[in-house]
Write an enzyme that holds these catalytic residues in place. Structure first.
Site, short mmCIF file in Angstrom:
data_model
loop_
_atom_site.label_atom_id
_atom_site.label_comp_id
_atom_site.label_asym_id
_atom_site.label_seq_id
_atom_site.Cartn_x
_atom_site.Cartn_y
_atom_site.Cartn_z
N GLY A 11 0.82 -1.22 0.00
CA GLY A 11 0.00 0.00 0.00
C GLY A 11 0.85 1.27 0.00
CB SER A 35 -8.28 -5.57 -0.41
OG SER A 35 -7.60 -4.93 0.65
CG ASP A 59 -7.56 -11.34 4.48
OD1 ASP A 59 -7.52 -10.99 5.66
OD2 ASP A 59 -8.34 -10.85 3.63
CB SER A 125 -5.37 7.44 12.37
OG SER A 125 -5.99 8.58 11.83
CE1 TYR A 149 -8.82 3.69 9.10
CE2 TYR A 149 -9.11 5.98 9.80
CZ TYR A 149 -8.28 4.93 9.40
OH TYR A 149 -6.92 5.13 9.34
CE LYS A 153 -6.13 2.81 11.50
NZ LYS A 153 -5.26 1.72 11.06
NE ARG A 231 -8.39 17.83 8.46
CZ ARG A 231 -9.32 18.73 8.79
NH1 ARG A 231 -8.97 19.93 9.25
NH2 ARG A 231 -10.60 18.43 8.68
CG ASP A 295 -14.14 17.43 6.99
OD1 ASP A 295 -13.78 16.26 7.23
OD2 ASP A 295 -14.08 17.95 5.86
P1 NAD Z 1 -3.42 1.55 1.72
O1 NAD Z 1 -4.82 1.13 1.49
O2 NAD Z 1 -2.65 2.11 0.58
O3 NAD Z 1 -2.58 0.35 2.35
C1 NAD Z 1 -3.17 -0.64 3.17
C2 NAD Z 1 -2.80 -1.99 2.58
O4 NAD Z 1 -3.36 -3.02 3.40
C3 NAD Z 1 -3.35 -2.19 1.17
O5 NAD Z 1 -2.28 -2.58 0.31
C4 NAD Z 1 -4.39 -3.32 1.31
O6 NAD Z 1 -4.44 -4.14 0.16
C5 NAD Z 1 -3.86 -4.05 2.55
N1 NAD Z 1 -4.88 -4.77 3.32
C6 NAD Z 1 -6.08 -4.30 3.77
N2 NAD Z 1 -6.70 -5.27 4.47
C7 NAD Z 1 -5.90 -6.36 4.46
C8 NAD Z 1 -5.99 -7.67 4.99
N3 NAD Z 1 -7.08 -8.08 5.67
N4 NAD Z 1 -4.97 -8.54 4.81
C9 NAD Z 1 -3.87 -8.16 4.10
N5 NAD Z 1 -3.73 -6.93 3.57
C10 NAD Z 1 -4.72 -6.05 3.74
O7 NAD Z 1 -3.44 2.59 2.93
P2 NAD Z 1 -2.27 3.49 3.53
O8 NAD Z 1 -2.64 4.90 3.30
O9 NAD Z 1 -0.95 3.00 3.12
O10 NAD Z 1 -2.52 3.21 5.08
C11 NAD Z 1 -1.78 2.25 5.80
C12 NAD Z 1 -2.27 2.23 7.24
O11 NAD Z 1 -2.13 3.53 7.80
C13 NAD Z 1 -3.75 1.87 7.39
O12 NAD Z 1 -3.89 1.05 8.54
C14 NAD Z 1 -4.42 3.19 7.59
O13 NAD Z 1 -5.60 3.08 8.35
C15 NAD Z 1 -3.36 3.97 8.36
N6 NAD Z 1 -3.47 5.42 8.20
C16 NAD Z 1 -3.51 5.97 6.95
C17 NAD Z 1 -3.63 7.35 6.81
C18 NAD Z 1 -3.73 7.99 5.44
O14 NAD Z 1 -4.22 9.11 5.34
N7 NAD Z 1 -3.25 7.35 4.38
C19 NAD Z 1 -3.70 8.16 7.94
C20 NAD Z 1 -3.65 7.57 9.20
C21 NAD Z 1 -3.53 6.19 9.32
C1 WQD Z 2 -8.22 17.35 4.30
C2 WQD Z 2 -8.91 18.70 4.19
C3 WQD Z 2 -11.29 18.55 3.95
C4 WQD Z 2 -11.29 16.62 0.03
C5 WQD Z 2 -8.61 11.80 6.60
C6 WQD Z 2 -9.18 10.86 7.63
C7 WQD Z 2 -8.20 10.64 8.74
C8 WQD Z 2 -6.83 10.22 8.18
C9 WQD Z 2 -6.35 11.10 7.10
C10 WQD Z 2 -6.69 7.84 8.24
C11 WQD Z 2 -10.20 18.80 4.99
C12 WQD Z 2 -10.67 19.16 2.70
C13 WQD Z 2 -10.91 17.21 1.22
C14 WQD Z 2 -11.91 17.41 -0.96
C15 WQD Z 2 -11.71 19.31 0.49
N1 WQD Z 2 -6.88 8.90 7.62
N2 WQD Z 2 -11.12 18.54 1.44
N3 WQD Z 2 -12.10 18.74 -0.69
O1 WQD Z 2 -10.29 14.44 6.56
O2 WQD Z 2 -8.13 15.47 7.42
O3 WQD Z 2 -8.33 13.04 7.23
O4 WQD Z 2 -7.38 11.25 6.09
O5 WQD Z 2 -6.51 7.65 9.40
O6 WQD Z 2 -8.75 9.69 9.58
O7 WQD Z 2 -10.38 11.42 8.14
O8 WQD Z 2 -8.16 14.36 5.17
O9 WQD Z 2 -7.55 14.73 2.83
O10 WQD Z 2 -9.91 14.02 3.38
O11 WQD Z 2 -9.17 16.32 4.00
O12 WQD Z 2 -11.91 20.53 0.68
O13 WQD Z 2 -12.31 16.93 -2.04
O14 WQD Z 2 -9.29 18.90 2.81
O15 WQD Z 2 -12.50 19.18 4.25
O16 WQD Z 2 -10.28 20.11 5.48
P1 WQD Z 2 -8.84 14.41 6.64
P2 WQD Z 2 -8.70 14.79 3.76
#
Ligand code: NAD
Ligand code: WQD
Length: 337
Positions: A11, A35, A59, A125, A149, A153, A231, A295
């Site tokens: 990912g 996935s 998985d 997160s 979601y 966490k 953010r 938000d």
């Molecule tokens: P991503 O979807 O790109 O990566 C997650 C990976 O996990 C994917 O490759 C998916 O195929 C795999 N996966 C999901 N369920 C699985 C399962 N049951 N078994 C095996 N593989 C599985 O997402 P990302 O942005 O790289 O996020 C990675 C982690 O960080 C996640 O846990 C996400 O919740 C957390 N996170 C992401 C963000 C963000 O904004 N990207 C922010 C905070 C936390």
């Molecule tokens: C950022 C800002 C929106 C889209 C999310 C999850 C959080 C974490 C990170 C996993 C906000 C604005 C967005 C658009 C916009 N993920 N926006 N137009 O909401 O801070 O966080 O991703 O853990 O849990 O909630 O990120 O990138 O969606 O939004 O104006 O089309 O951009 O309102 O102010 P967010 P985001």
């Protein structure tokens, strides 16, 4: 040499972390069910690093498979990215989110325990700070959530805390990411979302690439300097480096630590749009739209704990993050294939 198991390693954040781990001479094993990613990411990681990795398409909910992976290898620590992450989808499909994220983590922890693996770095997160705390967020603030979601966490952090209470040799670092964006400088790996992106920067990237027509700016009447949401955007390569620090920390310490990974600075939606316009050299078509439900106005980290515990701090600014996102988008019009 012992190995690091990376769940969700193909990912967005996982692939960048694999590259950092390999650059720091760790041997890695990747487990992903694909996935939300593609197997081609494995080739890209290998191309950047010039090293081979062991990949299992599996998985984490599959106990037999996870146990077999531990038996076949010599895994000393896990970095656990695997999970579903779309906030809106989690409201529509709570059972899928609780099963995949929580049951999957329980299976992983069981396989770890049965094979004597006691170190785990978990992808938490900033969402665990909920709606009631005020930025800058510090790790001692109470946690809560507003959607399934976010609850996964909060709950997984609690499960990991409880594991540390029951086993004093256990070492857990829960990394609370803020808003990861950007891509590796090579342009070979980056964020490759399925369908229409939910997050701001992937959405802007597709407007810049001509795939989407217009960005909706969700609200310009927040109590922020320009009225749009603020953010803490963090470069995914900085974030990946934070995982190497967390693994080093977990090798030397036991118990549970939650640690923010953010820059400590906020950017507004309009500031991100301006930085992206500079990066791609064209205007981003946008309109002001109503606020998005759930938000908050402002979210940014107090990043001092990561500096104190790990000596880590983010290096890239928002211009570099947008430039690297655009470089990846331009080079991969159809994503990672
Ligand atoms: P991503 O979807 O790109 O990566 C997650 C990976 O996990 C994917 O490759 C998916 O195929 C795999 N996966 C999901 N369920 C699985 C399962 N049951 N078994 C095996 N593989 C599985 O997402 P990302 O942005 O790289 O996020 C990675 C982690 O960080 C996640 O846990 C996400 O919740 C957390 N996170 C992401 C963000 C963000 O904004 N990207 C922010 C905070 C936390
Ligand atoms: C950022 C800002 C929106 C889209 C999310 C999850 C959080 C974490 C990170 C996993 C906000 C604005 C967005 C658009 C916009 N993920 N926006 N137009 O909401 O801070 O966080 O991703 O853990 O849990 O909630 O990120 O990138 O969606 O939004 O104006 O089309 O951009 O309102 O102010 P967010 P985001």
């Amino acid at each position: 040499m012992s190995q690091i198991l990376v769940t969700g390693g193909t990912g967005f954040i996982g692939s960048h972390t694999c590259v950092e781990l390999l650059a720091n001479n760790y041997e890695i094993i990747v487990v992903d069910n694909l996935s939300n990613s593609k197997e081609a990411a494995v080739d890209r990681i290998e191309k950047i690093s010039g090293k081979n990795i062991k990949f299992y398409q599996a998985d984490i909910c599959d106990y037999e498979k996870m146990t077999a992976i531990f038996k076949e290898n010599d895994i000393s620590a896990v970095i656990h990215f695997a999970g579903l992450k779309a906030v809106g989808e989690s409201v529509q499909k709570p059972l899928e989110y609780y099963t995949n994220n929580i049951y999957g983590t329980l299976i992983l922890l069981r396989a770890m325990r049965e094979n004597g693996c006691k170190r785990i770095v978990f992808s938490s997160s900033a969402t665990v700070y909920g709606m009631n705390n005020k930025a800058p967020y510090t790790e001692d603030m109470p946690t809560s959530a507003t959607n399934p979601y976010g609850y996964t966490k909060v709950m997984i952090e609690q499960i990991l805390r409880d594991c540390c209470v029951s086993d004093k040799e256990m070492s857990v670092v829960a990394l609370r990411y803020f808003n990861p964006i950007g891509a590796h400088k090579s342009g070979l790996i980056g964020e490759d979302p399925n369908g229409i992106p939910n997050n701001l920067v992937p959405y802007i990237a597709q407007v810049a690439a001509g795939k989407l027509q217009q960005l909706s700016v969700f609200g310009d009447d927040y109590d922020t300097p320009d009225g749009t949401g603020v953010r803490d955007y963090i470069h995914v390569v900085d974030l990946a480096a934070g995982h190497v620090c967390a693994i080093e920390y977990a090798e030397k310490n036991t118990g549970f630590e939650a640690v923010n990974l953010g820059t400590g600075n906020g950017s507004s939606v309009l500031e991100v749009v301006a930085a992206y316009e500079k990066a791609c050299g064209k205007p981003i078509n946008k309109r002001i739209a109503p606020r998005r439900s759930g938000d908050i106005a402002t979210c940014f980290a107090d990043a001092s704990k990561a500096k104190k515990l790990f000596g880590w701090e983010a290096k890239s600014d928002i211009n570099e993050m947008c430039a690297d996102s655009w470089n990846f988008t331009k080079l991969n019009p159809n994503g990672i294939e």
